[in-house]
Design an enzyme around this catalytic site. Sequence first.
Site, PDB file in Angstrom:
ATOM      1  N   HIS A   1       0.741  -1.356   0.067  1.00 46.20           N
ATOM      2  CA  HIS A   1      -0.003  -0.055  -0.047  1.00 46.20           C
ATOM      3  C   HIS A   1       0.771   1.199  -0.034  1.00 46.20           C
ATOM      4  O   HIS A   1       0.163   2.168  -0.438  1.00 46.20           O
ATOM      5  CB  HIS A   1      -1.162  -0.046   1.228  1.00 46.20           C
ATOM      6  CG  HIS A   1      -2.199   0.812   0.924  1.00 46.20           C
ATOM      7  ND1 HIS A   1      -2.491   1.864   0.206  1.00 46.20           N
ATOM      8  CD2 HIS A   1      -3.507   0.769   1.620  1.00 46.20           C
ATOM      9  CE1 HIS A   1      -3.488   2.214   0.259  1.00 46.20           C
ATOM     10  NE2 HIS A   1      -4.358   1.801   1.122  1.00 46.20           N
TER      11      HIS A   1
ATOM     12  N   ASP B   1      -8.962  -9.361 -17.672  1.00 44.84           N
ATOM     13  CA  ASP B   1      -9.227 -10.381 -18.348  1.00 44.84           C
ATOM     14  C   ASP B   1      -7.769 -10.774 -19.044  1.00 44.84           C
ATOM     15  O   ASP B   1      -7.301 -10.281 -20.021  1.00 44.84           O
ATOM     16  CB  ASP B   1      -9.915 -10.192 -19.672  1.00 44.84           C
ATOM     17  CG  ASP B   1     -10.284 -11.436 -20.649  1.00 44.84           C
ATOM     18  OD1 ASP B   1      -9.814 -12.369 -20.342  1.00 44.84           O
ATOM     19  OD2 ASP B   1     -11.051 -11.236 -21.596  1.00 44.84           O
TER      20      ASP B   1
END
Length: 429
Positions: A160, A371
Site C-alpha cells: 500500500h 481479463d
Amino acid sequence: MEIMKPEIISRQTIKPSSPTPDSKKIYKLSLLDLLIANRIYVPIIFFYQNKEGDNSVDVAHISSGLKKSLSETLTHYYPLAGRIKDGVTVECNDEGAYFSEARIDCHLEGFLKHPEARDYLDLLMPVEIQSNSSDMGSLLLIQITFFSCGRTAIGMRVSHKVSDLHGISAFLNDWATMARKSGEEISAELTPFFPPGDSLSMPEAKPYKGNLVKKRFVFDAVKLGALKAMATQSGVENPTRVEVVAALIYRCAVAASKVSSGSLKPSVLLQTVNLRKRIVPPLPEKSFGNMVWFYSIHTARESEIEFHALVGQLKAGLAHFCDTYGKIFTGQELIPLMFKERAKFTHSNDNHHVNKYICTSWCRTSLYQTDFGWGKPIWLSPTGIGSKNIICLTDTREGDGIEAFVTLEKQEMAVFERDEELLQFSSLN
C-alpha cells in the site's frame, strides 16, 4: 469436512523484461503515500472460469504466459519490482516480484461453498496475509492456484506504500492486456502529483489484538433501489449506491456496538475518496500511487444515526470535500490540510471513548475487466481480516449490486449480522 489445502509447486522471482534506466532508479514516495499507508499490503483475489468450460487446462501454457506478460508489464511499473529504501524511497533495482504456483485437488464450487471458505481464502494468497515485511521484501506478491475443475484463482498482495487500489487496478488491466497479446500499447502514469515525503517519519501502526470477524453482505439492484428511494423520500437528492450502503452499515454497526457495550458512544465514519477525478483539473484515471483521502461524519446522538440523516451527511460531506480540497488547491497546498485532517483522525483513533469506522469503496473500478485471456473474473474479493471496524465495498459481477465486506469485533458482529433492517436489504453470504 476439512477443506483441501493447495500444494505449492513452484516459487520464483519475476524481473522486468528490460532493465530500469538509471534515471528512474530512485522512485520517491510522496507525502500522501506515507500519510495513508504503513507497511500493509492490499490483498485481493480473482477467480476465473476455464474458457473451454471443462477441466482441460494447460497449466504450463497459462503459467508461462502470465510470467512473461508480468515481466513485460513490470518494465512499465518498475517500482513494483524494486525494494523500499530508508522508508521514503523505492530503489528500482529490478529485484522483481514474488510469483508462486499451486494446485488444489478440489473443485472451485466446492471450495467456495464450504462453511469455512472465508477463513480459507488466505490459503490461495502468496505468503502470509498482512505480513509487515513490505519495507524489506517484495512489493508485489502473486500466487496462481489451479483447481482440479480447470478453474483458476489469482491472489496477490501489493504494498500500500506504493499505490492505492485504483492504481493497482490500472496495473492489473495493463498486465492483462499484455497477457492477451491484444496489440494494445500500455503506458503507466507514474508522474507524482504530491510532493515527496523525504523528511516525513510516520509511526508504525500497531496491530489490533481483539477477536475480529469478517462477513460478506450482498445488496442486489432491487434492494439498492429501495434504499435510494427511502433516502429520496426523506429529502436526500440523488443518493448513490455507495452512500446508501455505507449509511445503512454504519447505522447498524453503531447499533450493534450500543447493544454490545450497553451505551451509545460517539462515533465517526471515515469515507475514502478517489482524488483523481475530484481535483481540478482531474488527474489521469490510471495515475499510479496513493491518491485517495477521506472525509468524516460524526454521530453523538440517536437522531444523528437515522438512515436518511446519515445519507445526507455523506452527500454533504463529499460536496464540502470537493469544494474545499478538490477545486482550490494544488498538490503542494493540499498537504497541510491533510496533515490537519490526519491529526483529527489520529485523535479519534487514540480516544477509546469514540468508535471509529472506515469505509473504502472499490466500486466503479475496472477490476472486473481484468481479463488475462480466459474471460473476465467470475468473482473477486478482498482477503484477510485486516483491522477493526472496516467496511470494504465492491461491485457485484453484474455491476449493478454491491458486496460489503464488514470486519467487527466478534461480539458486535453477532448482533450486527442479525439486524433486521440490514437483512431487509441484504443477504448474508
